[in-house]
Design an enzyme around this catalytic site. Structure first.
Site, PDB file in Angstrom:
ATOM      1  N   TYR A  56      41.961   2.408 -34.927  1.00 21.19           N
ATOM      2  CA  TYR A  56      42.553   1.165 -34.195  1.00 21.19           C
ATOM      3  C   TYR A  56      43.536   0.243 -34.907  1.00 21.19           C
ATOM      4  CZ  TYR A  56      38.622   2.143 -30.744  1.00 21.19           C
ATOM      5  OH  TYR A  56      37.821   2.653 -29.888  1.00 21.19           O
ATOM      6  N   LEU A 206      35.735  -2.000 -17.228  1.00 22.03           N
ATOM      7  CA  LEU A 206      36.667  -2.607 -16.316  1.00 22.03           C
ATOM      8  C   LEU A 206      37.874  -1.979 -15.988  1.00 22.03           C
ATOM      9  CD1 LEU A 206      36.426  -6.281 -17.548  1.00 22.03           C
ATOM     10  CD2 LEU A 206      35.211  -4.817 -15.768  1.00 22.03           C
ATOM     11  N   ARG A 208      40.187  -0.443 -17.975  1.00 22.31           N
ATOM     12  CA  ARG A 208      41.229  -1.246 -18.838  1.00 22.31           C
ATOM     13  C   ARG A 208      41.881  -2.398 -18.080  1.00 22.31           C
ATOM     14  NH1 ARG A 208      41.490   2.674 -22.799  1.00 22.31           N
ATOM     15  NH2 ARG A 208      40.732   4.516 -21.947  1.00 22.31           N
ATOM     16  N   GLY A 213      40.881  -6.537 -11.673  1.00 27.17           N
ATOM     17  CA  GLY A 213      41.871  -7.302 -11.033  1.00 27.17           C
ATOM     18  C   GLY A 213      42.773  -8.299 -11.790  1.00 27.17           C
TER      19      GLY A 213
END
Length: 330
Positions: A56, A206, A208, A213
């Site tokens: 990462y 979620l 991503r 929303g």
């Protein structure tokens, strides 16, 4: 915060974990000071499980976590670390390395960047098709015996690999994408993990940001990995946004947010599952933590699944090149 135990042999961790990937990579620019403040806020709220990877930000995420943990109680953090993904200087992915000597080398560099003398969970990011899983895990077991690792984990492996791994070493948990939009693990992987006494840490709860929303396209000229994912492209995106809208309507009737509904849904699928939330900012973390206070009734669960039925998502969860590396999809 309530605690959950990762499998038969794993540690007790907070009922929600914090995924740190987006603080260094993949999702456009991030604010390092805010990221560290978010990690501190999570720890202060009782979140103990912190998930990172040596790839990462090509080491940046580990160094970031190291700075955040400096001066904090070491026993207040359960560090879950992935290794093995290989990257080039441009940030591209060029394969996976699960050779025993590489395992030990990766860990040496990671501990230096983290500023720690051990990590709680160490796991290969993906299965290296050229190295038997027993050999990779044997090297982690050596590091466990030497005191540098406390528990062994896995990531995105299928049932055959899961069984071989469990026969070779005690496995604390399997990290895998699991959400309202990604329910493939329910077919065989979750039942197999439960049979073997292996816990689940669920990432992408979620989707991503898509199911919450909260996703908006990054400005032109800014890299955002989601542009490469089929679920975020063309007609697939429009279809999936409609699912997110339907979820939001159900959530609002329950007086919670769509993100809280999505996280609480994953948590409700079993006490052996710990959702990882990828909050990069304190206000997003606060919203996610609210999900830990949500108890969904059978009617709530039915309404959520009616809004986002199993198999309703349009598009694959990774680009084709990366899907090919997912043992869990074979």
């Amino acid at each position: 915060m309530n605690a959950r135990t990762l499998g038969k042999t794993g540690p007790a961790v907070s009922a929600l974990g914090l995924g740190l990937m987006g603080m260094s990579d993949f999702y456009a620019a991030s604010d390092e000071a805010e990221a560290i403040a978010t990690i501190h806020a999570a720890l202060d709220a009782g979140v103990t499980l912190l998930d990172t990877g040596d790839f990462y930000g090509t080491g940046h995420n580990e160094a970031l976590l190291g700075r955040a943990l400096k001066g904090r109680r070491r026993d207040g953090a359960v560090v879950s670390l992935k290794f093995g993904a290989l990257r080039d200087p441009a940030g591209g992915f060029i394969g996976y390395d699960g050779r025993p000597k590489s395992v030990k080398n990766f860990l040496a560099y990671s501990l230096q960047r983290l500023g720690l003398d051990h990590v709680e969970i160490y796991r290969p990011a993906r299965l290296d098709p050229d190295v038997p899983i027993e050999d990779t895990l044997g090297a982690i077991a050596d590091m466990k015996q030497a005191g540098y690792v406390r528990h062994i984990g896995l990531s995105e492996v299928g049932t055959d690999t899961l069984r071989r791994a469990a026969a070779a070493q005690p496995i604390a948990d399997l990290q895998i994408e699991y959400s309202l939009l990604s329910r493939g693990p329910e077919d065989a992987i979750l039942p197999t993990a439960r049979e073997l006494g292996i816990g689940i840490t669920a990432y992408g709860v979620l989707a991503r940001g898509l199911i919450a929303g909260s996703w908006t396209p990054a400005p032109e000229g800014t890299f955002d990995f989601r542009r490469m994912i089929p679920r975020f492209q063309g007609k697939n995106l429009a279809h999936n946004v409609a699912l997110a809208t339907a979820l939001r309507q159900v959530a609002e009737a329950r007086r919670i947010t769509a993100a809280q509904a999505a996280i609480a849904w994953v948590a409700a699928q079993g006490a052996d599952i710990v959702p990882l939330v990828g909050a990069r900012r304190r206000h997003r973390l606060a919203e996610a933590l609210g999900a830990a206070e949500v108890t969904l009734s059978s009617d709530d669960l039915a309404a959520i699944e009616a809004a986002v039925p199993r198999g309703a998502a349009a598009g694959e969860r990774y680009p084709a090149q990366q899907m090919a590396f997912l043992d869990s999809e074979k």
